[in-house]
Structures are given as structure tokens and as C-alpha cells.
Design an enzyme around this catalytic site. Sequence first.
Site, PDB file in Angstrom:
ATOM      1  N   LYS A 123       0.677  -1.159   0.219  1.00 46.32           N
ATOM      2  CA  LYS A 123      -0.097   0.235   0.061  1.00 46.32           C
ATOM      3  C   LYS A 123       0.585   0.930  -0.061  1.00 46.32           C
ATOM      4  O   LYS A 123       0.851   2.321  -0.729  1.00 46.32           O
ATOM      5  CB  LYS A 123      -0.917   0.104   1.208  1.00 46.32           C
ATOM      6  N   LYS A 205      -4.448 -11.369  -6.781  1.00 53.09           N
ATOM      7  CA  LYS A 205      -5.645 -11.212  -6.023  1.00 53.09           C
ATOM      8  C   LYS A 205      -6.641 -10.779  -6.812  1.00 53.09           C
ATOM      9  O   LYS A 205      -6.603  -8.941  -6.867  1.00 53.09           O
ATOM     10  CB  LYS A 205      -5.381 -10.514  -4.164  1.00 53.09           C
ATOM     11  N   LYS A 208     -10.780  -5.068  -3.841  1.00 55.44           N
ATOM     12  CA  LYS A 208     -11.532  -3.955  -4.180  1.00 55.44           C
ATOM     13  C   LYS A 208     -11.845  -3.011  -4.536  1.00 55.44           C
ATOM     14  O   LYS A 208     -12.427  -2.382  -4.965  1.00 55.44           O
ATOM     15  CB  LYS A 208     -12.742  -4.212  -2.466  1.00 55.44           C
TER      16      LYS A 208
HETATM   17  P1  TYM Z   1     -10.063  -7.273   3.488  1.00 48.65           P
HETATM   18  O1  TYM Z   1     -11.587  -5.998   3.813  1.00 48.65           O
HETATM   19  O2  TYM Z   1      -9.311  -6.232   2.455  1.00 48.65           O
HETATM   20  O3  TYM Z   1     -11.149  -8.002   3.122  1.00 48.65           O
HETATM   21  C1  TYM Z   1     -12.217  -9.093   3.832  1.00 48.65           C
HETATM   22  C2  TYM Z   1     -11.559 -10.620   3.448  1.00 48.65           C
HETATM   23  O4  TYM Z   1     -11.966 -11.433   2.063  1.00 48.65           O
HETATM   24  C3  TYM Z   1     -10.707 -12.137   2.092  1.00 48.65           C
HETATM   25  N1  TYM Z   1     -10.827 -11.320   0.662  1.00 48.65           N
HETATM   26  C4  TYM Z   1     -10.424 -12.774   0.577  1.00 48.65           C
HETATM   27  N2  TYM Z   1     -10.367 -13.738   0.183  1.00 48.65           N
HETATM   28  C5  TYM Z   1     -10.225 -14.228  -0.981  1.00 48.65           C
HETATM   29  N3  TYM Z   1      -9.690 -14.073  -2.139  1.00 48.65           N
HETATM   30  C6  TYM Z   1      -9.516 -12.603  -2.183  1.00 48.65           C
HETATM   31  N4  TYM Z   1      -9.590 -12.397  -3.532  1.00 48.65           N
HETATM   32  C7  TYM Z   1      -9.677 -12.057  -1.143  1.00 48.65           C
HETATM   33  N5  TYM Z   1      -9.983 -10.814  -0.984  1.00 48.65           N
HETATM   34  C8  TYM Z   1     -10.004 -10.711   0.394  1.00 48.65           C
HETATM   35  C9  TYM Z   1      -9.651 -10.986   3.654  1.00 48.65           C
HETATM   36  O5  TYM Z   1      -8.996 -11.916   3.698  1.00 48.65           O
HETATM   37  C10 TYM Z   1     -10.695 -11.327   4.792  1.00 48.65           C
HETATM   38  O6  TYM Z   1     -10.298 -11.677   5.667  1.00 48.65           O
HETATM   39  N6  TYM Z   1      -7.657  -6.020   6.903  1.00 48.65           N
HETATM   40  C11 TYM Z   1      -8.660  -6.509   7.191  1.00 48.65           C
HETATM   41  C12 TYM Z   1     -10.180  -6.560   7.714  1.00 48.65           C
HETATM   42  C13 TYM Z   1      -9.775  -6.864   8.758  1.00 48.65           C
HETATM   43  C14 TYM Z   1      -9.805  -7.716  10.042  1.00 48.65           C
HETATM   44  C15 TYM Z   1      -9.858  -7.535  11.617  1.00 48.65           C
HETATM   45  C16 TYM Z   1     -10.392  -9.507   9.614  1.00 48.65           C
HETATM   46  C17 TYM Z   1      -9.798  -6.016  10.463  1.00 48.65           C
HETATM   47  N7  TYM Z   1      -9.487  -6.315  11.260  1.00 48.65           N
HETATM   48  C18 TYM Z   1      -9.992  -8.102  12.614  1.00 48.65           C
HETATM   49  C19 TYM Z   1     -10.336 -10.712  10.169  1.00 48.65           C
HETATM   50  C20 TYM Z   1     -10.137  -9.892  11.878  1.00 48.65           C
HETATM   51  C21 TYM Z   1      -9.184  -6.596   5.346  1.00 48.65           C
HETATM   52  O7  TYM Z   1      -8.586  -5.605   5.345  1.00 48.65           O
HETATM   53  O8  TYM Z   1      -9.871  -7.114   4.563  1.00 48.65           O
END
Ligand code: TYM
Length: 341
Positions: A123, A205, A208
Site C-alpha cells: 500500500k 488477488k 475491492k
Molecule cells: P478486507 O476487507 O480486505 O477483506 C475482507 C476479507 O476478504 C478476504 N479476501 C479474500 N479472500 C480470498 N480471495 C480474495 N481475492 C480476497 N480478497 C479479500 C480477506 O482475506 C478478508 O478476510 N484487515 C482486514 C479487515 C479486518 C479484519 C479484522 C479481519 C479488520 N480487522 C480482524 C479479520 C479480523 C481487511 O482489510 O480485509
Amino acid sequence: MADLNDKTQDQAKKIVYSALKPTGDLQLGNYIGALKNMVRMQDDYNCVYMVADMHSITVDNVPADLRRRTYDFMALFLAIGLDPEKSILAVQSQVPEHAELAWVLNCYTQFGEASRMTQFKEKSAKAPENVNVGLFAYPTLMAADILLYQTDLVPIGKDQKQHLELARDIAQRFNTKYSPTFVIPDGIYPKQGAKIYNLLDPTAKMGKTDDNTNGVVFLLDDPDTIMRKFKRAVTDCDTDIRYDESKPGISNLITIYSVFTGTPVDAVEREFAGSSYADFKTKVGEAVVEYLRPIQARHHELVTDKKYLEEVMRNGAEKASRIAKRTLSKVYRKVGFVQLP
Ligand code: TYM
């Protein structure tokens, strides 16, 4: 689960925490990597699920979009089957204990370990004009999210594994320095689709906020858009519909089809033996459209009912805060903060 504080048999259940950040709209990878397991785990565990809005402001962000997406995410949580009667559904910034614990954990995290986080490096490289301290401390806020609830299990995609491991290290360090305070959480990854790839670049990957949204299927894309994106998916010059790591494009499509139809990969290969890539892409698109149709219809109804969404948020925040306070007060006592009687 009504309340993790209830003195019921619910207490014997393990605790699950996960969150998604409302930076960009939810896409297939989020569903396959995290949301699907989150729904599945509701009946067997005490689950706390959040919209991680505080994580969203670590990157440049339009306030009105963040606000809209926070409602939107909550409506989608409900539309996919997360149930406020079974799980705690809340918005991170509405539970102040997250920020409070994050500060303490910052002081038990080394600069070096935070600098090694792949997402921080990625990032920072993507937006060199905004490498803010919040972006650097992103993983300690995530550790606070998880550790506040004495979480046992964290359903996530593979890209969050390094952050979870850091949370475990911080927890272990704190427990060793003082006395057992935090449960050490384990990650739960989907058997299939722990990493879903961008349809136009099957080595990257699906995200979003990917630059090329034509390779990202959003959960709220309309059927025509979904079909168009799948039809244009990049594959290879072979013709075999076969799962193989050297064929990332077709393997990604097989995974998506398998997850959305509940068909094992070998059965998918048999079903499409002799079919063309073009036919298969159409079938994958159709399967996703059909799977998402009822979810989109429910989302459409819910998202306009702000009052109801706010009620879910308020109840969730109250329940979450009650649990979080107990951990926070333990932590404050251990680090030496004076707590007034
Ligand atoms: P975020 O919002 O980027 O993504 C949310 C969840 O989706 C999963 N994910 C994917 N899994 C498979 N293939 C993909 N292409 C893909 N893109 C996203 C991510 O692994 C995630 O589980 N930091 C975290 C949010 C968060 C969080 C937490 C998660 C904040 N606090 C505590 C778990 C526990 C995040 O940015 O996820």
C-alpha cells in the site's frame, strides 16, 4: 447468540471474530475467502462480525462513500445470512474499545515487525504520497479487534494470514510479560478459494480497489455486468478445463464455479470435459448470477431501511462493547493504568 455475557451453555462455544473494511465494494473474493465461512460458523460458535470502518481511513477516502458503504456492508451482511439474533454485528468505530486497545498494543509491537508487513509495503508503494502512521499501525488495530473478544477462530482469506500471525505474536508477548490475558487466535481459511484471483490478471488477488474493475466481480454487480466480466476472463491457450496451478485463469474459474454450485473440482472437470473455454465461462457467469440473485434482492430491500440497519448497529455495538470492556480493563490494570473505583 444473544450476548456473550449470558450465563448459558453458549459460554462453552468457541469465539469467532472477523471484519471487512468498507474501502471499495464487496467482491467475490471477500465472499469466498471470508463471508461464506462467517455465515457457516454462526450456528456452532459465538460470532462477532464487524464493518472495519476505522481501517478504511488508512487510505485516501471520500467521507460520503465511507458512510454509504458502511450501511451497504451491514445490509449485505444481513442479505447473505448473517443473523443479528445469532451473532453480534457491529461497526468498529462504534465500539471505542478497539481504538483504546490498539494504542496499548502499539506499544508492544516493534517497529521492525510492523515494517515487514507485506500489505504495508504494497500500500505504501501504491500511494507514496500518503504513507500515514495509521497505515503502519493497521495490523495492531486488527490485533486489537481480534484480541478484545478473546477470539479463538478468525475466518479470513490468505492475504490476512500475516496480520493474524502478528496478532498472535503480540498476544503471546503480552501474556508472557504479564500473565495470561489474551486467547491466542487461529485463522480459519476456506478449503477452496482462500485466494481468488482477478479475472483479467489471474496471478493477482481480486481486490475491492483493483485498478481494473473489469477483472473484479462485485457482489452487487448486475447480471449483464457479471456475464460480461466472466466472458472476458483471461485463460490460457490450452483447451482443457482442468485444475492445474500452471493454468491460473481456468483454475480460478473452476474454483469459483465449484464454490457457487457446491460441485467438487473433479466433478466440475468431468462435467465440462470436451466443452470450450467460452462455454465454461458462460456457465460460471450464470452460476454466479443465480447464486447472487436472492442476495441482491434482499440487499435491495434492506439497504433503504436505514432505521433498521442503525438498530442492528446499535444493538451490536452495545453487546460488543460490554465484552470488549472486560478485556480492556484487564489490560489497563496489567500495564499500570489507574482505574477509578
Ligand atoms: P478486507 O476487507 O480486505 O477483506 C475482507 C476479507 O476478504 C478476504 N479476501 C479474500 N479472500 C480470498 N480471495 C480474495 N481475492 C480476497 N480478497 C479479500 C480477506 O482475506 C478478508 O478476510 N484487515 C482486514 C479487515 C479486518 C479484519 C479484522 C479481519 C479488520 N480487522 C480482524 C479479520 C479480523 C481487511 O482489510 O480485509
